[in-house]
Design a protein around this motif. Structure first.
Motif, mmCIF file in Angstrom:
data_model
loop_
_atom_site.group_PDB
_atom_site.id
_atom_site.type_symbol
_atom_site.label_atom_id
_atom_site.label_comp_id
_atom_site.label_asym_id
_atom_site.label_seq_id
_atom_site.Cartn_x
_atom_site.Cartn_y
_atom_site.Cartn_z
ATOM 1 N N ALA A 6 0.804 -1.221 0.000
ATOM 2 C CA ALA A 6 0.000 0.000 0.000
ATOM 3 C C ALA A 6 0.837 1.270 0.000
ATOM 4 O O ALA A 6 0.394 2.309 -0.485
ATOM 5 C CB ALA A 6 -0.949 -0.011 1.200
ATOM 6 N N ASP A 114 -2.228 4.577 -7.044
ATOM 7 C CA ASP A 114 -2.072 4.036 -5.695
ATOM 8 C C ASP A 114 -2.294 2.520 -5.761
ATOM 9 O O ASP A 114 -2.602 1.966 -6.821
ATOM 10 C CB ASP A 114 -3.002 4.727 -4.698
ATOM 11 N N GLU A 116 -4.621 0.610 -4.699
ATOM 12 C CA GLU A 116 -5.973 0.213 -5.110
ATOM 13 C C GLU A 116 -6.153 0.344 -6.622
ATOM 14 O O GLU A 116 -6.703 -0.529 -7.283
ATOM 15 C CB GLU A 116 -6.976 1.098 -4.370
ATOM 16 N N GLY A 117 -5.653 1.454 -7.178
ATOM 17 C CA GLY A 117 -5.749 1.665 -8.619
ATOM 18 C C GLY A 117 -4.955 0.628 -9.392
ATOM 19 O O GLY A 117 -5.394 0.128 -10.426
ATOM 20 N N ALA A 119 -4.168 -2.403 -8.298
ATOM 21 C CA ALA A 119 -4.847 -3.693 -8.131
ATOM 22 C C ALA A 119 -5.940 -3.862 -9.189
ATOM 23 O O ALA A 119 -6.145 -4.962 -9.714
ATOM 24 C CB ALA A 119 -5.422 -3.824 -6.720
ATOM 25 N N ALA A 120 -6.616 -2.766 -9.523
ATOM 26 C CA ALA A 120 -7.665 -2.821 -10.563
ATOM 27 C C ALA A 120 -7.056 -3.120 -11.932
ATOM 28 O O ALA A 120 -7.637 -3.876 -12.728
ATOM 29 C CB ALA A 120 -8.437 -1.496 -10.587
#
Length: 127
Positions: A6, A114, A116-117, A119-120
């Motif tokens: 993260a 980031d 999260e982005g 991971a997408a």
């Protein structure tokens, strides 16, 4: 599922970026090294070379293929991880420790993702 720390930033082309005191350390993500397979050779730039966001600064040779590594930022190379020249498999063993280059005087960071982005992005490629 890939390991996506993260605290790092990422590029859509599977490089990770860690910024400390204006120095950006760049390496290949866990997803990238996994997709490449066993890495047998890494071609790195020289210190003082310039890198440009979205352009190749290195190539990595694995047992599967040769792949370009793209710079996630624009800047000047201040350090090169010489350990990888002798032991490129370090990227497979520990992708977030085995950095490729460090860059300063950095610009063009708006494309960074980031965790999260990123991971997408990985989820879309694995789908």
């Amino acid at each position: 599922m890939s390991n996506i720390p993260a605290e790092l930033k990422y590029s859509k082309s599977h490089e990770w970026i860690k910024e400390e005191n204006g120095v950006f350390t760049i390496g290949l993500t866990d997803y990238a090294q996994s997709a490449l397979g066993d890495i047998v050779f890494i071609n790195l730039p020289e210190e003082a070379d310039n890198v440009k966001a979205g352009e190749s600064f290195s190539d990595v040779e694995s047992v599967k293929a040769v792949s370009d590594v793209f710079s996630p930022v624009t800047g000047a190379v201040t350090a090169v991880n010489e350990d990888l020249l002798d032991n490129p498999a370090l990227v497979n063993e520990s992708p977030y420790e085995a950095w490729l280059i460090q860059v300063s005087d950095v610009s063009d960071t708006e494309e960074l993702l980031d965790a999260e982005g990123y991971a997408a992005v990985v989820a879309a490629e694995e789908a």
